[in-house]
Design a protein around this motif. Structure first.
Motif, PDB file in Angstrom:
ATOM      1  N   VAL A   1       0.821  -1.350   0.000  1.00 49.95           N
ATOM      2  CA  VAL A   1       0.116  -0.052   0.122  1.00 49.95           C
ATOM      3  C   VAL A   1       0.899   1.174  -0.017  1.00 49.95           C
ATOM      4  O   VAL A   1       1.718   1.179   0.905  1.00 49.95           O
ATOM      5  N   ASN A   2       0.756   2.284  -0.853  1.00 48.60           N
ATOM      6  CA  ASN A   2       1.330   3.325  -1.136  1.00 48.60           C
ATOM      7  C   ASN A   2       0.652   4.442  -0.177  1.00 48.60           C
ATOM      8  O   ASN A   2      -0.409   4.922  -0.724  1.00 48.60           O
ATOM      9  N   CYS A   3       1.161   5.017   0.791  1.00 49.62           N
ATOM     10  CA  CYS A   3       0.377   5.706   1.868  1.00 49.62           C
ATOM     11  C   CYS A   3       0.228   7.212   1.207  1.00 49.62           C
ATOM     12  O   CYS A   3      -0.710   8.072   1.545  1.00 49.62           O
ATOM     13  N   ALA A   4       1.110   7.352   0.564  1.00 51.76           N
ATOM     14  CA  ALA A   4       1.163   8.900  -0.136  1.00 51.76           C
ATOM     15  C   ALA A   4       0.215   8.844  -1.515  1.00 51.76           C
ATOM     16  O   ALA A   4       0.020   9.968  -1.547  1.00 51.76           O
ATOM     17  N   ALA A   5       0.087   7.861  -2.099  1.00 50.01           N
ATOM     18  CA  ALA A   5      -0.951   7.806  -3.193  1.00 50.01           C
ATOM     19  C   ALA A   5      -2.244   7.864  -3.057  1.00 50.01           C
ATOM     20  O   ALA A   5      -3.130   7.951  -4.059  1.00 50.01           O
ATOM     21  N   ILE A   6      -2.849   7.435  -1.941  1.00 52.45           N
ATOM     22  CA  ILE A   6      -4.357   7.319  -1.640  1.00 52.45           C
ATOM     23  C   ILE A   6      -4.470   8.513  -0.629  1.00 52.45           C
ATOM     24  O   ILE A   6      -4.027   8.677   0.596  1.00 52.45           O
ATOM     25  N   PRO A   7      -5.683   9.138  -1.100  1.00 55.98           N
ATOM     26  CA  PRO A   7      -6.217  10.195  -0.048  1.00 55.98           C
ATOM     27  C   PRO A   7      -6.445   9.722   1.292  1.00 55.98           C
ATOM     28  O   PRO A   7      -7.026   8.589   1.361  1.00 55.98           O
TER      29      PRO A   7
END
Length: 472
Positions: A196-202
């Motif tokens: 999971v990319n935490c920066a890519a998901i609002p």
């Protein structure tokens, strides 16, 4: 079966190792000099070489250099009774895995041998990547430099345990690939690995992505959804760019790490999850803690083990191998089998500092393969990427750089570097926003960062829309 080759001019030493390593999973053979060793390695490559540094004729250091030329992925242990600081430095420079003096401690030696064999396996094995993630079978951690070998060692040491791991490194250094390697060599191998990319998901979506939601939890929630913690049960969850996670979600993540429990959004049932967490960041989390942007208790839960990935500029000796790897990859993907790199192009690529690290190197090479009209990638094809337009901009930036450096350096004692970097970053974001006429989607793409990260920097530096939108 682990094949071990002992190279020593003393028969008693060769016999001692044969006796020491007498076990069903070891096959030990010995030779008395360098030329015999090199010939045997060509015929039947071993999994580990144990090499005496002081031998008549070809010295151990010469043999070591030849081994690294013939088979760079075979780990080599150097042993000698004639240790010195200079020899240690030279042996490690030439690529020795470890340097041990006679007489050595037997249990310690066994540990080092097992560790070296494990690293050797890791260097040779392909890291499994789902077809949805990559469409080419060659997914390896590439390199044989001392810096990347330390990463191999850490992977070998921590994989079998269930402790949480924090991967630290610049963007493009291969943090997800290391996370996959850890999972692949762990006891959770047969269970899911989810990233999971935490920066890519609002933020509004990240919570439901991680913890799931019940039907009717919010508008559009027409049925129950399982989150990543349920999907990765008994497996590994890789949380990339953990520093971009907001404090509310950090609190829920902390609870999972402490108690192994959570609830779906809109639900009251307490669920249990057995997941190993590997987190990654390119941020200074300790600074984020001091600025109240990251929870200190979560930080210490995540960083039971920290692995720092070296930037590509710190392991330039790996660049030729990386170039050959990516060249083969993109020749196959783009159906350009006959393309090769001119020696001058190779030199230019090695000299470049690669601020975007391995990811940037791959993108530059892919573009070069695509644009190459003949069979040779000449320097002019990559010039625009490595210098070209950047040179003119660099001269302008060079004239402006002193403006970022404060007059009284002592006023910024202990935080001077961070102060200057923030000033430069602010100017870069302003320039990019102006170039894209305030369009944040285009600006994020230009900078190569996520919209979430761009929004975070705009808020951090107090950049207003009227300051960046060009007037007609």
């Amino acid at each position: 079966m682990n094949k071990i080759l002992v190279v020593d001019d003393e028969e008693s030493v060769r016999y001692s190792f044969t006796k020491l390593l007498r076990a069903p999973d070891y096959q030990v053979s010995g030779v008395q000099n360098g030329p015999e060793a090199l010939e045997k390695i060509k015929r039947d490559p071993p999994d580990l070489v144990i090499l005496d540094i002081e031998m008549p004729g070809m010295s151990g250091l010469e043999v070591l250099q030849q081994i690294k030329h013939l088979a760079p992925r075979i780990p080599v242990l150097i042993i000698t009774a004639y240790g010195s600081g200079e020899r240690v430095i030279t042996a490690m420079k030439y690529g020795a895995y470890e340097y041990l003096e006679k007489p050595f401690d037997i249990p310690h030696m066994r540990t080092i041998i097992e560790e070296a064999l494990g690293v050797g396996r890791l260097m040779k094995e392909e890291i499994r990547v789902d077809a949805a993630v990559a469409d080419w079978s060659g997914n390896y951690i590439i390199g044989n430099s001392p810096a990347i070998k330390e990463v191999y060692k850490m992977i070998g040491r921590v994989s079998a345990s269930d402790v949480n791991i924090l991967l630290v490194g610049e963007s493009g250094t291969g943090k997800e690939l290391v996370a996959r390697a850890i999972h692949q060599h762990s006891n959770r191998l047969e269970k899911p690995f989810l990233a999971v990319n935490c920066a890519a998901i609002p933020d509004t979506l990240l919570e439901s992505e991680l913890f799931g939601y019940e039907k009717g939890a919010f508008t559009g929630a027409v049925k129950r959804k399982f989150g990543k913690f349920e999907q990765a049960h008994r497996g590994t969850l890789f949380l990339d760019e953990i520093g971009d996670m907001n404090l509310g979600i950090q609190a829920k993540l902390l609870r999972v790490l402490q108690e192994g429990t959570f609830e779906r959004l809109g639900g009251s049932e307490t669920l249990h999850s057995d997941v190993r967490i590997i987190a990654a960041t390119n941020k200074n989390l300790e600074k984020a803690i001091s600025q109240k942007d990251f929870r200190e208790d979560l930080y210490y839960r995540l960083k039971v083990i920290t692995i720092t990935l070296p930037p590509l500029r710190m392991r330039k000796e790996d660049i030729p191998e990386l170039l050959n790897f990516f060249l083969a990859k993109h020749r196959a993907q783009l159906n350009k089998a006959d393309i090769s790199l001119a020696p001058e192009t190779m030199d230019a690529l090695i000299k470049y500092d690669w601020p975007g690290n391995v990811r940037e190197l791959e993108n530059v090479l892919k573009r070069a393969v695509l644009l190459c009209k003949g069979n040779i990638i000449t320097p002019d094809i990559v010039a625009a990427e490595l210098s070209g337009e950047r040179s003119a901009a660099g001269e302008e930036r060079g004239e402006r750089l002193p403006a970022f450096i404060p007059g009284k350096l002592e006023d910024y004692h202990g935080r001077l570097y961070q102060h200057v970097m923030e000033e430069v970053e602010k100017e870069l974001i302003l320039a990019a926003l102006q170039a894209m006429e305030g369009n944040q989607v285009k600006t994020a793409k230009l900078l190569g960062i996520s919209r979430v990260m761009l929004h975070d920097r705009i808020e951090k530096y107090g950049i207003k829309s009227k300051t960046v939108i060009k007037e007609e």
